[in-house]
Design a protein around this motif. Structure first.
Motif, short mmCIF file in Angstrom:
data_model
loop_
_atom_site.label_atom_id
_atom_site.label_comp_id
_atom_site.label_asym_id
_atom_site.label_seq_id
_atom_site.Cartn_x
_atom_site.Cartn_y
_atom_site.Cartn_z
N HIS A 251 0.83 -1.22 0.00
CA HIS A 251 0.00 0.00 0.00
C HIS A 251 0.86 1.26 0.00
O HIS A 251 0.58 2.23 0.69
N SER B 250 -0.51 3.44 5.84
CA SER B 250 -1.58 2.70 6.49
C SER B 250 -2.77 2.60 5.55
O SER B 250 -2.83 3.25 4.51
N ALA B 251 -3.75 1.80 5.94
CA ALA B 251 -4.88 1.48 5.06
C ALA B 251 -5.60 2.73 4.55
O ALA B 251 -6.00 2.79 3.39
N PHE C 183 -8.10 -9.19 2.68
CA PHE C 183 -8.41 -7.77 2.49
C PHE C 183 -9.83 -7.48 2.96
O PHE C 183 -10.74 -8.28 2.70
N PRO C 184 -10.04 -6.31 3.63
CA PRO C 184 -9.03 -5.40 4.19
C PRO C 184 -8.40 -6.01 5.43
O PRO C 184 -9.01 -6.82 6.13
N SER D 169 -0.44 -2.39 6.35
CA SER D 169 -1.04 -2.14 5.03
C SER D 169 -2.53 -2.48 5.06
O SER D 169 -3.09 -2.83 6.11
N ASP D 170 -3.18 -2.39 3.90
CA ASP D 170 -4.59 -2.80 3.80
C ASP D 170 -4.71 -4.27 3.39
O ASP D 170 -5.82 -4.80 3.30
#
Length: 257
Positions: free
Chosen positions: A14, A18-19, A205-206, A239-240
């Motif tokens: 990503h 962060s997400a 995911f997510p 990450s996401d």
């Protein structure tokens, strides 16, 4: 010398954020990846350059993220630039403690909105007679686009990868409809590493509350010794996507009779 087992991890980073793009996570990702003790990393959405974020966000490095990771992990690295915009670009990367032979960055883009690629690298693990072929992939969001990309990958593998070579194809397939096994796996006689006895694939995911199975690991001429979805709270906060790891070794020839 018997061939050593090799651990390969696939992870959509990503772009080091962060997400929800609120926090730079690159250093935390590097620490988490280092703790996995993987031999090869197949990474997607790796930021090569982002001038605006480097200038605006504290802690966002001006160096390419694959170089930042490579320095922190003492890994060799290879980068395939896919998505290119004014003053920024990102793509796939392969990192390894073994020297990397970069063969090709295959452009599988089918429209201007999603610029995608497959990075072909090879490494030679200890005791292996032939290199491990690694294809790091990131596919489109739409199924009709992915069908074209499966065909492009299949044609590339048939032309450029020996049918006897140990092969791993992994990455973010965006395969929420779970069609890749039919469209790519069967075409290339691949084994899918992450399918349980009931035919279910892990949700990746997510990351914080996984509901979709988007990431894939396919192998050929390899025995999968171990497989793991990294779903701890630590990974949920980075990450996401959640990373997938497999430990592999060359497939032993079957005994006759």
């Amino acid at each position: 010398m018997s061939p050593a087992s090799v651990t390969v991890t696939s992870y959509n980073m990503h772009k080091g954020m962060s997400a929800l793009n609120r926090k730079v996570q690159l250093d935390s990702m590097a620490e988490a990846l280092q703790d996995l003790n993987s031999d090869v990393l197949l990474l997607q959405e790796v930021q090569g350059r982002h001038a605006a974020r480097s200038n605006r966000i504290d802690g966002f490095p001006s160096l390419p993220h694959y170089d930042v990771l490579g320095e922190k992990l003492s890994f060799h690295r290879s980068y395939g630039k896919n998505a290119v915009y004014p003053e920024r670009h990102h793509g796939n990367a392969v990192l390894s403690h073994m020297p990397i032979d970069t063969r090709h960055n295959l452009d599988i883009s089918v429209n201007r909105l999603e610029q995608r690629g497959v990075l072909h690298c090879e490494v030679l693990p200890e005791g292996w007679e032939v290199p491990l072929v690694c294809l790091c992939a990131h596919l489109n969001l739409r199924e009709p686009d992915r069908l074209k990309q499966y065909q492009a990958i299949s044609e590339y593998v048939e032309r450029h990868v020996s049918p006897d070579s140990p092969l791993i194809i992994a990455g973010d397939f965006n395969d929420w409809r779970e069609k890749s096994a039919q469209s790519l796996g069967r075409e290339l006689n691949l084994d899918e590493a992450f399918v349980d006895a009931g035919g279910r694939r892990p949700k990746t995911f997510p990351a914080r509350l996984p509901v979709l199975s988007l990431d894939r690991v396919y192998t050929r001429n390899l025995d999968v010794v171990e497989r793991k979805v990294h779903s701890s709270r630590r990974w949920q906060q980075l990450s996401d996507h959640l990373p997938l790891s497999v430990k592999v070794r060359p497939k032993l020839p079957q005994r006759k009779g």
